[in-house]
Design a protein around this motif. Structure first.
Motif, PDB file in Angstrom:
ATOM      1  N   LEU A   1       0.836  -1.198   0.000  1.00 27.71           N
ATOM      2  CA  LEU A   1       0.000   0.000   0.000  1.00 27.71           C
ATOM      3  C   LEU A   1       0.872   1.249   0.000  1.00 27.71           C
ATOM      4  CD1 LEU A   1      -2.262  -1.220   2.962  1.00 27.71           C
ATOM      5  CD2 LEU A   1      -2.526  -1.764   0.531  1.00 27.71           C
ATOM      6  N   ALA A   2       0.332   2.360  -0.487  1.00 25.53           N
ATOM      7  CA  ALA A   2       1.101   3.609  -0.539  1.00 25.53           C
ATOM      8  C   ALA A   2       0.146   4.800  -0.484  1.00 25.53           C
ATOM      9  CB  ALA A   2       1.965   3.664  -1.798  1.00 25.53           C
ATOM     10  N   PHE A   3       0.717   6.019  -0.430  1.00 28.56           N
ATOM     11  CA  PHE A   3      -0.077   7.240  -0.264  1.00 28.56           C
ATOM     12  C   PHE A   3       0.112   8.212  -1.432  1.00 28.56           C
ATOM     13  CE2 PHE A   3       0.336   5.668   4.037  1.00 28.56           C
ATOM     14  CZ  PHE A   3      -0.879   5.979   4.622  1.00 28.56           C
ATOM     15  N   ILE A   4      -0.975   8.923  -1.730  1.00 28.45           N
ATOM     16  CA  ILE A   4      -0.921  10.046  -2.668  1.00 28.45           C
ATOM     17  C   ILE A   4      -1.308  11.320  -1.931  1.00 28.45           C
ATOM     18  CG2 ILE A   4      -1.430   8.655  -4.705  1.00 28.45           C
ATOM     19  CD1 ILE A   4      -4.348   9.687  -4.527  1.00 28.45           C
ATOM     20  N   PRO A   5      -0.917  12.494  -2.442  1.00 25.97           N
ATOM     21  CA  PRO A   5      -1.289  13.750  -1.796  1.00 25.97           C
ATOM     22  C   PRO A   5      -2.726  14.145  -2.134  1.00 25.97           C
ATOM     23  CG  PRO A   5      -0.047  14.213  -3.772  1.00 25.97           C
ATOM     24  CD  PRO A   5      -0.047  12.704  -3.610  1.00 25.97           C
ATOM     25  N   GLY A   6      -3.315  15.012  -1.303  1.00 22.55           N
ATOM     26  CA  GLY A   6      -4.608  15.593  -1.617  1.00 22.55           C
ATOM     27  C   GLY A   6      -4.433  16.887  -2.382  1.00 22.55           C
TER      28      GLY A   6
ATOM     29  N   LEU B   1      -1.157  16.434  -8.869  1.00 20.94           N
ATOM     30  CA  LEU B   1      -2.574  16.206  -8.622  1.00 20.94           C
ATOM     31  C   LEU B   1      -2.819  14.745  -8.224  1.00 20.94           C
ATOM     32  CD1 LEU B   1      -4.301  18.264 -11.465  1.00 20.94           C
ATOM     33  CD2 LEU B   1      -4.290  18.753  -9.014  1.00 20.94           C
ATOM     34  N   PRO B   2      -3.799  14.502  -7.346  1.00 23.39           N
ATOM     35  CA  PRO B   2      -4.044  13.142  -6.860  1.00 23.39           C
ATOM     36  C   PRO B   2      -4.282  12.120  -7.962  1.00 23.39           C
ATOM     37  CG  PRO B   2      -5.255  14.723  -5.532  1.00 23.39           C
ATOM     38  CD  PRO B   2      -4.655  15.493  -6.669  1.00 23.39           C
ATOM     39  N   SER B   3      -5.024  12.488  -9.006  1.00 30.26           N
ATOM     40  CA  SER B   3      -5.340  11.518 -10.058  1.00 30.26           C
ATOM     41  C   SER B   3      -4.096  11.045 -10.796  1.00 30.26           C
ATOM     42  CB  SER B   3      -6.340  12.109 -11.051  1.00 30.26           C
ATOM     43  OG  SER B   3      -5.798  13.243 -11.710  1.00 30.26           O
ATOM     44  N   VAL B   4      -3.155  11.955 -11.013  1.00 31.70           N
ATOM     45  CA  VAL B   4      -1.924  11.590 -11.719  1.00 31.70           C
ATOM     46  C   VAL B   4      -1.053  10.701 -10.836  1.00 31.70           C
ATOM     47  CG1 VAL B   4       0.090  12.453 -12.961  1.00 31.70           C
ATOM     48  CG2 VAL B   4      -2.030  13.775 -12.975  1.00 31.70           C
ATOM     49  N   ALA B   5      -0.924  11.083  -9.566  1.00 29.99           N
ATOM     50  CA  ALA B   5      -0.149  10.278  -8.625  1.00 29.99           C
ATOM     51  C   ALA B   5      -0.767   8.888  -8.472  1.00 29.99           C
ATOM     52  CB  ALA B   5      -0.070  10.980  -7.269  1.00 29.99           C
ATOM     53  N   PHE B   6      -2.097   8.839  -8.418  1.00 28.73           N
ATOM     54  CA  PHE B   6      -2.803   7.565  -8.281  1.00 28.73           C
ATOM     55  C   PHE B   6      -2.523   6.656  -9.482  1.00 28.73           C
ATOM     56  CE2 PHE B   6      -6.233   4.592  -8.714  1.00 28.73           C
ATOM     57  CZ  PHE B   6      -6.598   4.253  -7.425  1.00 28.73           C
ATOM     58  N   ALA B   7      -2.663   7.198 -10.676  1.00 29.96           N
ATOM     59  CA  ALA B   7      -2.447   6.399 -11.883  1.00 29.96           C
ATOM     60  C   ALA B   7      -1.026   5.869 -11.943  1.00 29.96           C
ATOM     61  CB  ALA B   7      -2.765   7.230 -13.121  1.00 29.96           C
ATOM     62  N   GLU B   8      -0.062   6.688 -11.551  1.00 30.16           N
ATOM     63  CA  GLU B   8       1.328   6.231 -11.568  1.00 30.16           C
ATOM     64  C   GLU B   8       1.559   5.106 -10.568  1.00 30.16           C
ATOM     65  OE1 GLU B   8       3.895   9.953 -13.291  1.00 30.16           O
ATOM     66  OE2 GLU B   8       4.317   9.214 -11.284  1.00 30.16           O
TER      67      GLU B   8
ATOM     68  N   ASN C   1      -1.558  20.294 -15.899  1.00 29.94           N
ATOM     69  CA  ASN C   1      -1.434  19.665 -14.581  1.00 29.94           C
ATOM     70  C   ASN C   1      -1.789  18.182 -14.595  1.00 29.94           C
ATOM     71  OD1 ASN C   1      -0.666  22.058 -13.126  1.00 29.94           O
ATOM     72  ND2 ASN C   1      -2.778  22.745 -13.297  1.00 29.94           N
ATOM     73  N   HIS C   2      -2.444  17.739 -15.660  1.00 34.29           N
ATOM     74  CA  HIS C   2      -2.815  16.323 -15.789  1.00 34.29           C
ATOM     75  C   HIS C   2      -2.001  15.611 -16.859  1.00 34.29           C
ATOM     76  CE1 HIS C   2      -6.562  17.765 -13.778  1.00 34.29           C
ATOM     77  NE2 HIS C   2      -6.525  16.576 -13.234  1.00 34.29           N
ATOM     78  N   ILE C   3      -0.978  16.260 -17.363  1.00 41.66           N
ATOM     79  CA  ILE C   3      -0.272  15.696 -18.514  1.00 41.66           C
ATOM     80  C   ILE C   3       0.393  14.360 -18.198  1.00 41.66           C
ATOM     81  CG2 ILE C   3       1.998  16.769 -18.204  1.00 41.66           C
ATOM     82  CD1 ILE C   3       1.741  17.532 -21.261  1.00 41.66           C
ATOM     83  N   GLY C   4       0.700  14.122 -16.914  1.00 46.83           N
ATOM     84  CA  GLY C   4       1.294  12.837 -16.538  1.00 46.83           C
ATOM     85  C   GLY C   4       0.385  11.652 -16.796  1.00 46.83           C
ATOM     86  N   LEU C   5      -0.917  11.894 -16.907  1.00 49.24           N
ATOM     87  CA  LEU C   5      -1.856  10.804 -17.173  1.00 49.24           C
ATOM     88  C   LEU C   5      -1.617  10.154 -18.528  1.00 49.24           C
ATOM     89  CD1 LEU C   5      -5.233  12.295 -15.862  1.00 49.24           C
ATOM     90  CD2 LEU C   5      -3.923  10.420 -14.842  1.00 49.24           C
TER      91      LEU C   5
ATOM     92  N   SER D   1      -6.149  15.456   3.960  1.00 46.48           N
ATOM     93  CA  SER D   1      -7.524  15.360   4.448  1.00 46.48           C
ATOM     94  C   SER D   1      -8.588  15.591   3.391  1.00 46.48           C
ATOM     95  CB  SER D   1      -7.729  16.369   5.590  1.00 46.48           C
ATOM     96  OG  SER D   1      -6.806  16.129   6.636  1.00 46.48           O
ATOM     97  N   GLY D   2      -8.219  16.130   2.224  1.00 43.24           N
ATOM     98  CA  GLY D   2      -9.245  16.459   1.242  1.00 43.24           C
ATOM     99  C   GLY D   2      -8.821  16.227  -0.186  1.00 43.24           C
ATOM    100  N   ILE D   3      -9.834  15.956  -1.023  1.00 42.84           N
ATOM    101  CA  ILE D   3      -9.615  15.789  -2.459  1.00 42.84           C
ATOM    102  C   ILE D   3     -10.798  16.420  -3.182  1.00 42.84           C
ATOM    103  CG2 ILE D   3     -10.688  13.497  -2.444  1.00 42.84           C
ATOM    104  CD1 ILE D   3      -8.794  12.699  -4.708  1.00 42.84           C
ATOM    105  N   SER D   4     -10.546  17.122  -4.260  1.00 46.75           N
ATOM    106  CA  SER D   4     -11.613  17.780  -5.004  1.00 46.75           C
ATOM    107  C   SER D   4     -12.485  16.752  -5.713  1.00 46.75           C
ATOM    108  CB  SER D   4     -11.022  18.751  -6.027  1.00 46.75           C
ATOM    109  OG  SER D   4     -10.230  18.062  -6.972  1.00 46.75           O
ATOM    110  N   SER D   5     -13.720  17.139  -6.016  1.00 44.61           N
ATOM    111  CA  SER D   5     -14.644  16.209  -6.657  1.00 44.61           C
ATOM    112  C   SER D   5     -14.147  15.794  -8.039  1.00 44.61           C
ATOM    113  CB  SER D   5     -16.038  16.837  -6.766  1.00 44.61           C
ATOM    114  OG  SER D   5     -15.996  18.046  -7.504  1.00 44.61           O
ATOM    115  N   GLY D   6     -13.518  16.727  -8.783  1.00 44.42           N
ATOM    116  CA  GLY D   6     -13.003  16.386 -10.105  1.00 44.42           C
ATOM    117  C   GLY D   6     -11.939  15.311 -10.044  1.00 44.42           C
ATOM    118  N   GLU D   7     -11.021  15.443  -9.089  1.00 46.25           N
ATOM    119  CA  GLU D   7      -9.964  14.441  -8.933  1.00 46.25           C
ATOM    120  C   GLU D   7     -10.532  13.110  -8.451  1.00 46.25           C
ATOM    121  OE1 GLU D   7      -6.330  14.887  -9.589  1.00 46.25           O
ATOM    122  OE2 GLU D   7      -7.628  16.120 -10.833  1.00 46.25           O
ATOM    123  N   TYR D   8     -11.475  13.183  -7.534  1.00 43.98           N
ATOM    124  CA  TYR D   8     -12.112  11.957  -7.044  1.00 43.98           C
ATOM    125  C   TYR D   8     -12.809  11.217  -8.182  1.00 43.98           C
ATOM    126  CZ  TYR D   8     -15.224   8.746  -4.662  1.00 43.98           C
ATOM    127  OH  TYR D   8     -15.883   7.609  -4.270  1.00 43.98           O
TER     128      TYR D   8
END
Length: 329
Positions: free
Chosen positions: A149-154, A176-183, A310-314, A198-205
């Protein structure tokens, strides 16, 4: 956010030995929080140490887990292998993946029903893990049968005391959380991912949720008005796509532009550009591509959009043969 997405036995991580949080009302607050989480059907993974037992006036980890409705405990420092195995025979245990050797992990895992390993999150900038270390340590533990298991930032509410994000990988600190998550999921192959802050935006979620439920990577971008029909359509990366670009397998089926694509905006194709072949490319007219490595301008290729910077890593996480979609940024 917790209220909105409660249920389904979602694992949630709590640390119960952060000194700056401990005051006269600490234990009462923790008990209230754990009861609320339990009632909302979260599976609590609690980071504990021998000092935690004293703090909560408990004689054993088992007693503490019953008191706080804990599903699994993360045991870092202060426990011998024998103590860890004894606890692990009674409940799931989580070890520190950032410091655990495969040999030690295997010894404990063979003696217990469920053993996992969780990499640290790193509040202090510059102390997060390097790519190579995360990849190698994860694979070594997985090879002996331990899920990692590992962590991503909010990206909204950050956790103190530093408020500088809580990633496992240092390179993810301001990502951004989505890019970190995908990686973490695709490039590093971890088995479970937690939000450190503690928080994540609805778009990233929503991007993360789409990937978890349908294995589709949603790429925020801005398309030229004539090509907005390409938004929200599911595409497949051709199995023979080269590393430099993503070839849309359904280009001709979805675009419906046929031989009517006139040369327009034939500029340099920088990383993140979305392109379509115009009529000068003859039989390839209507082919759509997503550029991963910059290419020169070509009079036969129109640039029709760009991925949000900001999402180019995806785009590097889109694997050959896998599905993705373009969404408005």
């Amino acid at each position: 956010m917790l209220e909105e997405h409660a249920g389904n036995d979602t694992p949630l991580f709590l640390s119960l030995h952060i000194s700056e949080e401990m005051d006269a009302s600490y234990c009462r607050k923790v008990e209230e929080i754990c009861l609320w989480l339990y009632d909302k059907h979260y599976k609590i993974i609690a980071d504990v140490s021998p000092a935690t037992l004293k703090q909560f006036n408990a004689d054993s980890i088992t007693e503490l887990s019953k008191k706080l409705h804990i599903w699994a405990v993360r045991l870092d420092y202060g426990f011998t292998d024998e103590q860890t195995i004894e606890i692990g025979r009674a409940m799931p245990v989580v070890l520190n993946a950032s410091t655990l050797s495969a040999q030690r992990g295997k010894k404990i895992a063979e003696a217990c029903p469920l053993v996992m390993a969780m990499h640290n999150f790193y509040p202090r900038p510059e102390t997060g893990l390097d790519d190579e270390f995360l990849y190698d340590s994860t694979k070594q533990l997985q090879q002996v049968g331990i899920k990692v298991l590992a962590f991503i930032p909010g990206d909204t509410i950050l956790r103190g005391p530093l408020f500088e994000h809580l990633p496992t990988l240092e390179r993810h600190r301001n990502m951004l959380p989505s890019v970190a998550f995908a990686e973490l999921a695709l490039s590093f192959g971890v088995d479970g991912i937690f939000l450190g802050d503690s928080g994540i935006s609805s778009g990233e979620y929503n991007i993360i949720s789409k990937f978890c439920t349908e294995e589709i990577i949603s790429v925020p971008c801005k398309l030229n008005p004539s090509y907005k029909s390409l938004y929200e359509r599911i595409f497949t990366c051709r199995v023979d796509s080269p590393k430099r670009l993503v070839r849309f397998a359904e280009s001709r089926e979805y675009s419906c532009f046929g031989q009517d694509v006139e040369p327009e905006n034939c500029i340099e194709r920088s990383r993140g550009c979305i392109t379509i072949d115009n009529r000068k490319y003859k039989r390839y007219t209507g082919e759509i591509q997503l550029i991963r490595s910059s290419l020169p301008a070509n009079e036969r290729v129109n640039v029709i959009g760009t991925v949000d910077v900001n999402h180019i890593g995806l785009i590097d996480c889109i694997q050959n043969g896998k599905q993705f979609m373009l969404i408005p940024d």
